[in-house]
Structures are given as structure tokens and as C-alpha cells.
Write a protein that holds these residues in place. Structure first.
Motif: not given
Length: 316
Positions: A43-55, A8-18
Motif C-alpha cells: 500500500v502506497i501513500d500518494a499525497g491524499p490517496l492510498r493505493l493498493a498495488v498488485d505487483h 509519498d509519490t505524486i499522484a499526478f505523475d503516477l497517473a500520467t503514464p497510466i
């Protein structure tokens, strides 16, 4: 550099440092950071998104910097494995920064106990209740306490990331990163997040009318006696009720309204600072500068430079 993705991470916060740190370039053209994402789950839920992480979380042990984004429900339990991984990384000296309510995750480790920190102003009361051992200052954009850096919501995360670039690689690299982000190069961390304008007055006990009147007449010459007359109360009773129901004195309320008016003029006009001081209702430019910096955290000129939109491009 690793960005920690939790459920349930906030997508905006996740994208900012990227986006901000991942696009920073050194004078040689090399990337300033290698930004990677690790997660507590594949696999992480990020609001309306689902993210597959490599690490996975084991990657945190190799990071020089960890960024902790906020979660949509900051009060949700943090996976114990993530807390343990953050504590272990901190024990080796790894720098850890949070964005917005990511401070809740960082505070849950106990690493912020006895330290100064910030988070989104709207979550301040909830944070204080959950983490009384942390010295919270919800009125600033970010706090750099050395190994631990915390920032407020949304664009304050951009400010913090640009601060990290400046701290790590200098002003020139930070200037390039700010241009790519189309963001101010430097908003001081001590700048106020927000000087709230009251919505509909809700204090009751006869103060509603006075509060509304202050908002529209703060630029006029106002004394405590003026307000007491309008409230049909003695000055002593008015002071007591204001403190009980707003946490301020009547004249503190007037000063805050005047600063908000000055902020509007700084953003929307080319008027000089001294003229704005007069139009906002301050007795002198010197008093205006003192009160403006006390409430907003920066000088009027710095506020204008940060928040005034750039002039429109001229047609050729």
C-alpha cells in the motif's frame, strides 16, 4: 511497462503514464502498452490517496520500460530495495524514464552520473547539490538519452509520454494518443520550461528601480547608457552590479523581458512574427528569431502553435 510507486509519490505523475500510455492504441486497435503499477510496499501513500498495488519490486526485472514518478519530498530517502531493483533492471537494458522530480529517485541509483538529465526547474538547485555528477539542464521539457529519459514537471510528463509513443509506434499512433490526452502532439524536448518573470525586485543596491523599469519599457529603444543613466551609475559599475546581483548583464535582462513580451503577443494576438518583433523591441525580425529561440528553445512560430489556445467552436 511498469510505473514505480514509492512512498509519498505524486499522484499526478503516477497517473500520467497510466492515462497517456495506457490509452495508446495501435492501428489494429490493440493496446500499445500494458501499463501496470508496482510498489516498494503493498500500500502506497500518494499525497491524499492510498493505493493498493498488485505487483512488488520483483516485477521490475520483467519490464521493458519503467516510469519513475516524482515524490512530494524529492529529498526523502529512497528504499534501498527500489534502488537495487532499478539498477538491476538497467543492467539488462531496460528503458527507464522519470517524470518531474522522479529524476531524484533515478539519480540516487547512480545511473545518471555523467549523463544529461532534467527535472522541474524549481528543484534544480536542490538536484545539483544532491547529484553533482549529473549534467543537469533544467531549462528543457525532457531529455531522451537513449536508455534513460528524464522530464520536467506536470505537463512535461505528458510530452515525454507522447514522445515515447512516437518513438515506439510512430507519429500516427502518437497523434491519436495526443488527441485522447487533449495535448499538443509535439512540444520539442528542447523547449524551455519557463522564462521567469521577476516578481518584486529584491536586489537592492539601487537596481530595484531599474529592474522594474526594464519590465515595462523593454519594447523601447534601450542602450546600456540609458540604463546607466536611470541607475545613476557608470556603465561599468552597472554591469558589475548586475552580474553580481542577477547573474546577467543589463542587456541580457532587457532581451529576456522582450522575449516574454513576444510570448504574450504570440499567445494572445494574430499579429505577424515580424510585427511582434517590432512591438517587443527587437531591432530586426532576424535578431528576434535568434534571441527567441535561444531563450525559449523553439522558433516563434512553433511557440505560437503549441501555446495558442484553439479558436472557440462556432455555434450551429
Amino acid at each position: 511497462m511498469l510505473v514505480l510507486a514509492l512512498p509519498d509519490t505524486i499522484a499526478f505523475d503516477l497517473a500520467t503514464p497510466i492515462e497517456v500510455l495506457g490509452r495508446a492504441r495501435l492501428a489494429s486497435g490493440r493496446p500499445g502498452y500494458q501499463v501496470q503499477i508496482c510498489g516498494s510496499e503493498p500500500v502506497i501513500d500518494a499525497g491524499p490517496l492510498r493505493l493498493a498495488v498488485d505487483h512488488g519490486l520483483d516485477a521490475l526485472s520483467h519490464a521493458d520500460t519503467i516510469i519513475v514518478p516524482g515524490r512530494n519530498d524529492p529529498a526523502a530517502a529512497v528504499p534501498a530495495s527500489a534502488l537495487d531493483a532499478l539498477r538491476a533492471a538497467a543492467a539488462t537494458g531496460t528503458r527507464i524514464a522519470s517524470i518531474c522530480v522522479g529524476a531524484f529517485t533515478l539519480a540516487a541509483t547512480g545511473l545518471l552520473d555523467g549523463r544529461q538529465a532534467t527535472t522541474h526547474w524549481a528543484a534544480a538547485d536542490q538536484f545539483r547539490s544532491a547529484f553533482p555528477a549529473v549534467s543537469l539542464n533544467p531549462e528543457v521539457l525532457y531529455i531522451d538519452a537513449g536508455q534513460f529519459i528524464t522530464s520536467a514537471g506536470a505537463t512535461a510528463g505528458v510530452d515525454m509520454c507522447l514522445h515515447l509513443v512516437r518513438r515506439d509506434h510512430g507519429a500516427a499512433v502518437a497523434a491519436d494518443a495526443s488527441r485522447l490526452a487533449v495535448a499538443p502532439l509535439h512540444r520539442d524536448g528542447g523547449q524551455a520550461q519557463y522564462i521567469g518573470r521577476p516578481n518584486a525586485p529584491t536586489t537592492g543596491a539601487g537596481l530595484d528601480t531599474v529592474l522594474a523599469w526594464i519590465e515595462t519599457h523593454a519594447h523601447e529603444k534601450i542602450t546600456l547608457a540609458t540604463l546607466a543613466d536611470r541607475a545613476r551609475l557608470s556603465a561599468r559599475t552597472l554591469n558589475r552590479r548586475f552580474r553580481e546581483q542577477t547573474g546577467q548583464t543589463p542587456m541580457q535582462r532587457v532581451t529576456a523581458a522582450r522575449v516574454r513580451r513576444a510570448q504574450e503577443l504570440l499567445q494572445t494576438t494574430d499579429l505577424g512574427i515580424d510585427h511582434i518583433a517590432h512591438l517587443a523591441g527587437f531591432a530586426s525580425p532576424a535578431h528576434f528569431r535568434t534571441q527567441f529561440k535561444r531563450l525559449s528553445g523553439v522558433a516563434p512560430h512553433a511557440y505560437r502553435n503549441t501555446f495558442r489556445p484553439p479558436p472557440p467552436a462556432t455555434a450551429r
